[in-house]
Write a protein that holds these residues in place. Structure first.
Motif, PDB file in Angstrom:
ATOM      1  N   GLN A 208       0.847  -1.182   0.000  1.00  0.00           N
ATOM      2  CA  GLN A 208       0.000   0.000   0.000  1.00  0.00           C
ATOM      3  C   GLN A 208       0.890   1.241   0.000  1.00  0.00           C
ATOM      4  O   GLN A 208       1.704   1.444   0.895  1.00  0.00           O
ATOM      5  CB  GLN A 208      -0.894  -0.023   1.234  1.00  0.00           C
ATOM      6  CG  GLN A 208      -1.650   1.256   1.515  1.00  0.00           C
ATOM      7  CD  GLN A 208      -2.615   1.627   0.399  1.00  0.00           C
ATOM      8  OE1 GLN A 208      -2.392   2.609  -0.311  1.00  0.00           O
ATOM      9  NE2 GLN A 208      -3.664   0.845   0.235  1.00  0.00           N
ATOM     10  N   LYS A 209       0.761   2.068  -1.031  1.00  0.00           N
ATOM     11  CA  LYS A 209       1.645   3.227  -1.165  1.00  0.00           C
ATOM     12  C   LYS A 209       1.374   4.294  -0.107  1.00  0.00           C
ATOM     13  O   LYS A 209       2.272   4.984   0.340  1.00  0.00           O
ATOM     14  CB  LYS A 209       1.507   3.817  -2.567  1.00  0.00           C
ATOM     15  CG  LYS A 209       2.060   2.905  -3.661  1.00  0.00           C
ATOM     16  CD  LYS A 209       1.992   3.547  -5.029  1.00  0.00           C
ATOM     17  CE  LYS A 209       2.595   2.625  -6.083  1.00  0.00           C
ATOM     18  NZ  LYS A 209       2.560   3.235  -7.437  1.00  0.00           N
ATOM     19  N   ASN A 210       0.123   4.416   0.285  1.00  0.00           N
ATOM     20  CA  ASN A 210      -0.231   5.394   1.312  1.00  0.00           C
ATOM     21  C   ASN A 210      -0.071   4.748   2.685  1.00  0.00           C
ATOM     22  O   ASN A 210      -0.823   3.854   3.058  1.00  0.00           O
ATOM     23  CB  ASN A 210      -1.671   5.869   1.110  1.00  0.00           C
ATOM     24  CG  ASN A 210      -2.082   6.917   2.142  1.00  0.00           C
ATOM     25  OD1 ASN A 210      -1.280   7.334   2.980  1.00  0.00           O
ATOM     26  ND2 ASN A 210      -3.334   7.329   2.080  1.00  0.00           N
TER      27      ASN A 210
ATOM     28  N   GLU B  48      13.720   5.279  -0.285  1.00  0.00           N
ATOM     29  CA  GLU B  48      12.573   4.869  -1.092  1.00  0.00           C
ATOM     30  C   GLU B  48      12.598   5.571  -2.457  1.00  0.00           C
ATOM     31  O   GLU B  48      12.334   4.963  -3.492  1.00  0.00           O
ATOM     32  CB  GLU B  48      11.264   5.178  -0.359  1.00  0.00           C
ATOM     33  CG  GLU B  48      10.984   4.284   0.845  1.00  0.00           C
ATOM     34  CD  GLU B  48      10.783   2.822   0.460  1.00  0.00           C
ATOM     35  OE1 GLU B  48      10.447   2.548  -0.713  1.00  0.00           O
ATOM     36  OE2 GLU B  48      10.972   1.958   1.335  1.00  0.00           O
TER      37      GLU B  48
ATOM     38  N   GLU C 234      13.448   3.928  -6.441  1.00  0.00           N
ATOM     39  CA  GLU C 234      12.673   4.075  -7.673  1.00  0.00           C
ATOM     40  C   GLU C 234      13.568   4.401  -8.861  1.00  0.00           C
ATOM     41  O   GLU C 234      13.301   3.969  -9.984  1.00  0.00           O
ATOM     42  CB  GLU C 234      11.614   5.156  -7.489  1.00  0.00           C
ATOM     43  CG  GLU C 234      10.553   4.801  -6.453  1.00  0.00           C
ATOM     44  CD  GLU C 234       9.588   5.946  -6.195  1.00  0.00           C
ATOM     45  OE1 GLU C 234       9.709   6.977  -6.894  1.00  0.00           O
ATOM     46  OE2 GLU C 234       8.726   5.805  -5.312  1.00  0.00           O
TER      47      GLU C 234
END
Length: 401
Positions: free
Chosen positions: A112-114, A175, A179
């Protein structure tokens, strides 16, 4: 299974070396089981209120340490054991099947990104399958274990260049760096720390006598002179800085734990592993009554009369003995223990023990209060030592908490 198992709780603290040397050894017949016997009882979950808290309340290391002091919280940290890994896989599969989730839907829950949108029901349920693990540790561990970029192999020079530039542009926001580089954030962090940072001044190869003396002086000043334990209370990043970063944190840790520590304890003489040491180690491991050797906290094995060997050294000695058993790969820990208990059934003759000039080092007083980020031996059940680059604050190349 050997006779003790039916009456002795699993996951006991190790016996002292004195008790081992004065206790008549026991023999047992070998048995044949699976490599991991999941039917064996695990450690007690402890206080039910604390167990519920660990599985439902998101607490960082500082908060956990505070709870240890104020409420007597007991929790486990460090590398997850093979049995815990299996328990997690079983719990995740059960959650997925019970809710009819697809693989993609499960990945969406795990990643879950949030952060505020985390599925607390999922994380609480799988954390409850383990004894004494905080939910935040399970969260980070599972996200690494299921990460699509996990285990991508050897780093290439082009990747190092991209990593170096990404850190120059973004700082240590791992993080975001991940990416750009296309590797896990923890992999980027560890690659940068251990191989990229200060590369222009980094020295490799054999340590000089002067370097060894410098490392010894730094570690001694940072630990013994401040009433701390020089095996477990060392911040290796700071040690590397003190050495002008000519040696990295990983190099310093390995050199100290594998070589210099035991020499310092032995009054400047390099000790030799003896038959008596092997006897004590086998019977200490046996006394812990664990289900698998990945559950052993190797830092708990030394005692006041047997403390020359670091946790990492003891773990490696154990692996050497285990791998000396033909077919060990297909045996359970209990089967291996049965064989080693018979092989080490008798205390070596006194003449063999006398070859050692020093059999134990002077007791080193450890701090009463735990270090920041570490709940300390009185309130924390540490996980098995994994030989990783672990600082005194608990951070590692693969930190689980």
């Amino acid at each position: 299974m050997h006779p003790q198992s039916s009456s002795q709780p699993m996951g006991q603290p190790p016996s002292t070396s004195g008790a081992i040397l004065n206790t008549a050894p026991k023999s047992a017949k070998t048995t044949h089981k699976r490599v991991l016997d999941m039917s064996l009882p695990g450690p007690d979950h402890g206080n039910p209120d604390h167990a519920h808290m660990l599985a439902n309340k998101w607490m960082n290391a500082t908060k956990l340490a505070e709870m240890v002091k104020t409420q007597g919280l007991v929790y486990k940290k460090g590398k997850f054991s093979a049995i815990e890994e299996q328990q997690l896989r079983t719990a995740i599969d059960a959650f997925k099947a019970g809710r009819g989730l697809t693989d993609d839907q499960l990945q969406d829950i795990i990643f879950q990104k949030n952060e505020k949108g985390k599925d607390n029901a999922f994380w609480s349920e799988i954390t409850s399958a383990l004894a004494l693990r905080p939910i935040i540790a399970v969260y980070h561990h599972v996200r690494r274990a299921f990460h699509p970029k996990k285990q991508q192999g050897k780093w290439m020079p082009e990747e190092d260049a991209v990593l170096k530039q990404a850190v120059a542009d973004l700082g240590q926001q791992w993080e975001k760096v991940s990416e750009i580089v296309g590797r896990m954030s923890s992999d980027c962090r560890d690659r940068y720390r251990n191989h990229i940072a200060n590369r222009e001044v980094r020295v490799t190869g054999v340590w000089t006598k002067e370097e060894e003396e410098e490392l010894t002086a730094i570690v001694t000043e940072m630990t013994i002179q401040q009433g701390k334990d020089f095996d477990n209370d060392v911040f290796w990043g700071k040690v590397s800085d003190r050495m002008g970063n000519r040696r990295g944190r990983q190099q310093c840790r390995i050199k100290w734990t594998d070589s210099l520590s035991k020499t310092v304890k032995n009054e400047g003489q390099k000790p030799r592993w003896s038959a008596q040491d092997a006897y004590i180690l086998v019977h200490k491991v046996d006394s812990m009554n664990v289900r698998d050797d990945t559950e052993i906290d190797w830092k708990t094995l030394p005692d006041s009369d047997w403390n020359l060997w670091s946790a990492h050294s003891l773990q490696r000695r154990w692996l050497t003995m285990k791998r000396g058993i033909k077919g060990y790969e297909d045996m359970t820990h209990q089967e291996i223990m049965d064989i080693l208990r018979v092989k080490k059934a008798h205390l070596p003759p006194a003449s063999a023990a006398r070859k050692r000039k020093v059999t134990s080092a002077a007791n080193i007083d450890e701090p009463v209060d735990p270090e920041p980020g570490d709940a300390g031996p009185s309130g924390t059940q540490e996980g098995a030592s994994d030989g990783q680059d672990r600082d005194a604050d608990g951070s590692t190349d693969d930190s689980d908490a």
